[in-house]
Design an enzyme around this catalytic site. Sequence first.
Site, PDB file in Angstrom:
ATOM      1  N   HIS A 188      43.489  14.516  80.997  1.00 19.64           N
ATOM      2  CA  HIS A 188      42.277  14.278  81.776  1.00 19.64           C
ATOM      3  C   HIS A 188      41.611  15.564  82.221  1.00 19.64           C
ATOM      4  O   HIS A 188      40.407  15.616  82.423  1.00 19.64           O
ATOM      5  CB  HIS A 188      42.568  13.338  82.937  1.00 19.64           C
ATOM      6  N   ARG A 293      34.862   6.590  85.371  1.00 17.17           N
ATOM      7  CA  ARG A 293      36.300   6.611  85.687  1.00 17.17           C
ATOM      8  C   ARG A 293      36.464   6.612  87.207  1.00 17.17           C
ATOM      9  O   ARG A 293      36.606   7.660  87.832  1.00 17.17           O
ATOM     10  CB  ARG A 293      36.957   7.858  85.091  1.00 17.17           C
ATOM     11  N   ARG A 329      34.721   1.315  85.553  1.00 20.11           N
ATOM     12  CA  ARG A 329      36.096   0.924  85.229  1.00 20.11           C
ATOM     13  C   ARG A 329      36.898   0.902  86.519  1.00 20.11           C
ATOM     14  O   ARG A 329      36.845   1.839  87.310  1.00 20.11           O
ATOM     15  CB  ARG A 329      36.714   1.929  84.259  1.00 20.11           C
ATOM     16  N   GLU A 427      42.764  -0.450  74.703  1.00 24.24           N
ATOM     17  CA  GLU A 427      43.420   0.851  74.588  1.00 24.24           C
ATOM     18  C   GLU A 427      44.926   0.713  74.381  1.00 24.24           C
ATOM     19  O   GLU A 427      45.658   1.691  74.450  1.00 24.24           O
ATOM     20  CB  GLU A 427      43.099   1.745  75.792  1.00 24.24           C
ATOM     21  N   ASN A 450      41.669   7.278  73.378  1.00 29.32           N
ATOM     22  CA  ASN A 450      42.657   8.278  73.827  1.00 29.32           C
ATOM     23  C   ASN A 450      44.022   7.614  73.987  1.00 29.32           C
ATOM     24  O   ASN A 450      45.034   8.087  73.483  1.00 29.32           O
ATOM     25  CB  ASN A 450      42.250   8.890  75.171  1.00 29.32           C
ATOM     26  N   ASP A 451      44.015   6.496  74.724  1.00 34.01           N
ATOM     27  CA  ASP A 451      45.286   5.788  74.905  1.00 34.01           C
ATOM     28  C   ASP A 451      45.656   4.985  73.668  1.00 34.01           C
ATOM     29  O   ASP A 451      46.832   4.877  73.333  1.00 34.01           O
ATOM     30  CB  ASP A 451      45.221   4.882  76.139  1.00 34.01           C
ATOM     31  N   ARG A 461      49.927  11.662  74.921  1.00 34.80           N
ATOM     32  CA  ARG A 461      48.695  12.460  74.852  1.00 34.80           C
ATOM     33  C   ARG A 461      48.764  13.701  75.718  1.00 34.80           C
ATOM     34  O   ARG A 461      47.950  14.616  75.599  1.00 34.80           O
ATOM     35  CB  ARG A 461      47.473  11.596  75.227  1.00 34.80           C
ATOM     36  N   CYS A 498      34.780   4.325  74.192  1.00 34.98           N
ATOM     37  CA  CYS A 498      34.548   5.258  75.298  1.00 34.98           C
ATOM     38  C   CYS A 498      35.598   6.364  75.317  1.00 34.98           C
ATOM     39  O   CYS A 498      35.604   7.205  76.199  1.00 34.98           O
ATOM     40  CB  CYS A 498      34.488   4.524  76.641  1.00 34.98           C
TER      41      CYS A 498
END
Length: 537
Positions: A188, A293, A329, A427, A450-451, A461, A498
């Site tokens: 992040h 986020r 989110r 995800e 990403n996930d 990650r 996203c």
Amino acid sequence: MQQYSGKSIFKGIAIGKIYFYSKGEQQVKRHKIEDAAGEITRYNNAKEQAINELTKLYEKALKEVGEGNAEIFNVHIMMLEDEDYNDSVNNIVENQSMNAEYAVARTADNFYEMFSNMEDEYFKARAFDIKDISERVISILNGASTGSDIGNEPVIIVANDLAPSETVQMDKDKLLAFVTELGSSNSHTAILARTMNIPALIGVKIEESWNGKMAIVDGYTGTFYIDPEEEMLNEYKAKKEEEENSRKLLQDLKGKENVTLSGQKINIYANIGNVTDLAAVLQNDASGIGLFRSEFLYLESDHLPTEEEQFQVYKQVAETMAGKKVIIRTLDIGADKQVDYLNLGKEDNPAMGYRAIRICLNEPEIFKTQLRAILRASAFGNISIMFPMIISVNEVLQIKKIVAEVKAELDTVGIEYGEVELGIMIETPAAAIISDLLAKEVDFFSIGTNDLTQYTLAIDRQNAKLDPIYDAHHEAVLRLIQMVVDNAHKEGIWAGICGELGADLSLTKRFLEMGLDELSVSPTFVLPVRKEVRETK
Ligand code: PEP
Ligand code: MG
């Protein structure tokens, strides 16, 4: 001149002085002292400096995040002035002839114990504040840099590692670049660097002695130059100017449609973490916000943000976007995003642990507070809500039930809210595989690559060592994306991406072929993706 290689996580050039950033946690040495009065003066001076720093932080927070969120720094000042706290420090110095650092650390431990054993939730939460203010004083006594205060001059931050909570607290205007030893391209903190539009390198073996030296970060080649020669400095100044010019050229794309040469349209939205990112969203002409986020509100705070605090932020975002879509989110905390006040505890495998929607469904009060704040704000713009880390239809049904309860509560007290679409993040491989079933329950899908990549490939990650094989282009990931889009369309709902992959220009054409309806990317990528779309046949 010295030259080091790292891995670039955001392309760009930065030229400036190095600021060596060290963690808040301070080493405390314990030793006897002879001059107790002198030691107490040293403590008092450090305390004064801490109060000055906190006052500045209060003023900064007031401007950036509003009075409610800034108030915590006033509370910290009051704590530092507290008589019992100061008596305890003075007493340890005078009666045990101990150094000030040790006296502060001991006092902090005792007060922490006392507060954390209190019944009252408010006082319990103050235990962490005691630790925080004490660490600030200890680091001043140690002569180290404190917290995330990086001074007044724009600098290149060099650090062992940076947690998202540390990064968000830094003054964005003062950040030229990040260079860290640890961290991975999908962490992040890396995402924050992209959002803030600053060059960043990871995997550089750092040294404290670099502090204050002149340096160049080349985010194109992943090179870090320290004490560059005049000639190289001039060469990079010219490159930087070129970079600015091509950025300006992109500005010509503002106001233009996201449409291919053959007429296929796609929405390009932006990802944000806070209201401070809104300026970049508007400057880069995003058609909406595809991912807010919201957990960054929680990370920036030292207590659970109240409904009112959250409402003000969501309302500001909705109003600023003036009718354009804003997808908020819900809390995605856990894994690398930790806050002390939630006491989530250590886990062996946090990425697969107690996080995101799992926390919200287990602690409905936290969830409902956020939902109430979002729903109230929905009366001021075009808000949608999106839920992270979904793995089952049952979770979605539980969520919908809770949303309905919150709406009913608002109806009872006559509070208005808008038409709110409910969507989920895809995800986890589980969600992708059952996306045909999930599509019947929600209004949209947003694929968190990403996930999704992390869980599909079983590659953490966050693990820098695995960065070379973290392959978001893996056929398995791409097939899952296609499956999700197809299942969404069969049920007449839209699907977007996203995750960071959405901004990968080498895949834009493929995403268009797959039929994706939306790509939500860091604000700085909106125009480059638009350019790519417009040049696609
Ligand atoms: C993702 O997982 O792709 C995503 C967008 O969410 P985050 O990066 O915040 O986990
Ligand atoms: Mg995610």
